[in-house]
Design an enzyme around this catalytic site. Structure first.
Site, PDB file in Angstrom:
ATOM      1  N   HIS A   5      44.932  43.739  45.029  1.00  0.00           N
ATOM      2  CA  HIS A   5      44.313  44.584  44.072  1.00  0.00           C
ATOM      3  C   HIS A   5      45.163  45.553  43.314  1.00  0.00           C
ATOM      4  O   HIS A   5      45.748  46.445  43.836  1.00  0.00           O
ATOM      5  CB  HIS A   5      43.214  45.333  44.785  1.00  0.00           C
ATOM      6  CG  HIS A   5      42.239  44.287  45.154  1.00  0.00           C
ATOM      7  ND1 HIS A   5      41.141  44.518  45.856  1.00  0.00           N
ATOM      8  CD2 HIS A   5      42.252  42.976  44.893  1.00  0.00           C
ATOM      9  CE1 HIS A   5      40.511  43.398  46.011  1.00  0.00           C
ATOM     10  NE2 HIS A   5      41.158  42.455  45.447  1.00  0.00           N
ATOM     11  N   ASP A 188      36.557  37.531  43.720  1.00  0.00           N
ATOM     12  CA  ASP A 188      37.673  38.255  43.120  1.00  0.00           C
ATOM     13  C   ASP A 188      38.935  37.396  43.175  1.00  0.00           C
ATOM     14  O   ASP A 188      39.034  36.464  43.959  1.00  0.00           O
ATOM     15  CB  ASP A 188      37.931  39.566  43.874  1.00  0.00           C
ATOM     16  CG  ASP A 188      38.218  39.331  45.342  1.00  0.00           C
ATOM     17  OD1 ASP A 188      39.278  39.755  45.824  1.00  0.00           O
ATOM     18  OD2 ASP A 188      37.379  38.713  46.021  1.00  0.00           O
ATOM     19  N   GLU A 189      39.882  37.769  42.326  1.00  0.00           N
ATOM     20  CA  GLU A 189      41.233  37.202  42.368  1.00  0.00           C
ATOM     21  C   GLU A 189      41.248  35.684  42.551  1.00  0.00           C
ATOM     22  O   GLU A 189      41.842  35.163  43.492  1.00  0.00           O
ATOM     23  CB  GLU A 189      42.043  37.893  43.478  1.00  0.00           C
ATOM     24  CG  GLU A 189      42.184  39.382  43.195  1.00  0.00           C
ATOM     25  CD  GLU A 189      43.031  40.138  44.206  1.00  0.00           C
ATOM     26  OE1 GLU A 189      43.049  39.754  45.379  1.00  0.00           O
ATOM     27  OE2 GLU A 189      43.678  41.121  43.811  1.00  0.00           O
ATOM     28  N   VAL A 190      40.577  35.001  41.644  1.00  0.00           N
ATOM     29  CA  VAL A 190      40.534  33.531  41.724  1.00  0.00           C
ATOM     30  C   VAL A 190      41.807  33.006  41.040  1.00  0.00           C
ATOM     31  O   VAL A 190      41.786  32.518  39.916  1.00  0.00           O
ATOM     32  CB  VAL A 190      39.251  32.969  41.069  1.00  0.00           C
ATOM     33  CG1 VAL A 190      39.099  31.477  41.395  1.00  0.00           C
ATOM     34  CG2 VAL A 190      38.022  33.730  41.554  1.00  0.00           C
TER      35      VAL A 190
END
Length: 513
Positions: A5, A188-190
């Site tokens: 993140h 998230d964060e694909v």
């Protein structure tokens, strides 16, 4: 799990490492503002959910330790739990390979969840359904569902079987969580989305974009939740949505199906930027948003102690965002406590080590700010007399569950490496008369032995005793695999060096005789 993140770039860690702590200013009552500053009962709608995130993909606490901690979380101002089980959920049937050896049993989970409900805690399960799926896609049985063949992080959104897998996971978790209002579907964060073979073909078609690909999978998962569990609202991490145009978001139909959870763990979070983002999400059709702050696991991938000041400032910034936003837009806040940055990374701060940080952050949210009076209340609740927010506490004593782990981890983090380095690298008798050259050849001047052998032996026995106490304390709260991993990362490098010198010294003395 918003983990690496941060803004931009690939191991996105800027938010987790966001700046050392300076002194947290007292936000006082001024932050209550229009939305009640997320204080309990801040408005007619009753208390806003303040969810404490339990990240169980690393160092999952024993059920017995959780049973001790839950009443404290409630007393500190937590009103719910965001439960990220990952491989610790007791998956069964075709999903059994996902279950780690130390996974909770169904009976253990029922007991913990029953206790949480009895305490009045809202339960929100979290299951990753798109990115951060290493715990699923690393297994041979599921590797064919990867977006990119060699990377186990992202799910292929084109395969029917991918959706069936996600549905099966959600169904098994929901079976143990009746009556929940929200279900967090991750997303998230694909990373590397659009880079798989099927995606490349799909993207060649007129009008198709990576954004649309992302939104169509989120929509499919959210629709699956809506049709099977009409009373449940899906939540998604917002990072994949942030950069999309309002038009793309509005046309996708996703805003009618999910609530975005806006995460930012920085101490200097951009309040104005967040307020604008919330307005953008509202214009797209999202009815409510969540915030996600961090009380630990956001300042360094292998961090062992929690810098409370950093996390307090992060929460004070979120209070400002709340007071500058319309009162009816905020659904709640999740205080994240990351335990690994992803499935394969090392452990960061253990839960007991970060309980003082969690206490400070929850109390700041409950009171709409932080003051000396609130600090005294936190100290009373934790049985601590010297709560430091601006520096790491060099001695940390308390009476809360697991406080002995905090005390001993603090000792190790502050003094183990420095004391060993002092002896091995800065003691002139060691560097001058017992160098690696001497040790290899078992050469030692008999006079020199008396100058450092007693010091080395006493340092070794002191640290062995501390480590033995820490091991015993950790075994009360964690499984053996966690204890081993933490020791191997944080204790062994220095302790083994010291042990080796003492052994070499004994060998050299024997050779002399």
């Amino acid at each position: 799990m918003p983990e690496h993140h941060g803004g931009g770039g690939r191991p996105k860690q800027s938010m987790r490492t966001g700046g050392a702590a300076a002194s947290p200013e007292c936000a006082g009552e001024s932050n209550r503002g229009r939305s009640g500053g997320m204080a309990a009962g801040g408005q007619a709608g009753g208390p806003r959910p303040r969810l404490v995130h339990l990240d169980m993909k690393g160092a999952p606490p024993r059920a017995a330790y959780l049973a001790e901690v839950l009443p404290l979380l409630r007393a500190l101002g937590g009103s719910g739990l965001l439960l990220e089980y990952e491989d610790t959920f007791p998956y069964a049937g075709p999903l059994e390979p996902l279950r780690a050896p130390h996974a909770y049993s169904p009976a253990e989970l029922r007991a913990v969840l029953g206790q949480a409900r009895a305490l009045g805690l809202e339960l929100v399960p979290l299951v990753q359904t798109f990115g951060h799926m290493e715990f699923v896609l690393k297994h041979k049985d599921f590797a064919h569902l990867r977006e990119v063949k060699v990377f186990p992080n992202a799910l292929n959104p084109h395969k029917e079987e991918s959706r069936a897998l996600v549905k099966a996971m959600i169904d098994q978790v929901m079976a143990l969580h009746e009556d929940v209002k929200w279900f967090h579907i991750g997303c998230d964060e694909v990373y590397y989305l659009g880079e798989g073979e099927e995606s490349k073909q799909w993207l060649q078609q007129q009008g198709n974009t990576p954004e649309k690909l992302c939104l169509s999978h989120i929509k499919a998962v959210a629709s699956c939740v809506a049709s099977s569990y009409p009373a449940v609202t899906p939540i998604v991490w917002d990072d994949m949505l942030r950069g999309m145009s309002e038009e793309t978001l509005a046309e996708s139909g996703v805003p009618q199906l999910v609530q975005p959870m806006i995460w930012d763990y920085a101490a200097d979070l951009d309040v104005e930027g967040k307020v604008q983002l919330i307005e953008k999400y509202r214009r797209c059709g999202f009815s409510k948003v969540w915030f996600a702050s961090a009380f630990k696991g956001a300042t360094g991938v292998n961090q062992s102690l929690t810098l409370i000041g950093h996390h307090l400032k992060n929460h004070l910034q979120w209070l400002k965002v709340a007071s500058d936003s319309p009162a009816d837009v905020l659904e709640g806040i999740a205080l994240t406590g990351w335990q690994r940055y992803d499935h394969f990374s090392v452990l960061c701060e253990l839960l007991p080590v970060a309980i003082p940080s969690l206490a400070v952050c929850l109390q700041a949210l409950e009171n709409g700010g932080y003051s000396e009076k609130i600090k005294e209340n936190v100290e009373k609740l934790l049985g601590m007399s010297n709560l430091e927010t601006e520096t790491f506490m060099s001695t940390a004593l308390g009476t809360f569950p697991g406080s002995n782990i905090l005390t001993l981890v603090t000792q190790v983090s502050f003094y183990l490496k420095s004391s060993v380095d002092e002896l091995l690298e800065r003691n002139r008798y060691v560097t001058g008369w017992f160098s690696p050259y001497h040790r290899k050849r078992k050469i030692i001047h008999p006079i020199i032995i008396h100058h450092f052998q007693p010091d080395a032996a006493s340092l070794l026995s002191k640290w062995n005793a501390v480590v033995q106490d820490l091991r015993a304390a950790m075994e009360q709260a964690f499984h053996q695999c966690t204890v081993e991993e933490w020791m191997e990362e944080n204790v062994h490098p220095s302790l083994q060096k010291l042990q080796q010198v003492v052994d070499d010294l004994d060998e050299a003395i024997k050779a002399q005789n």
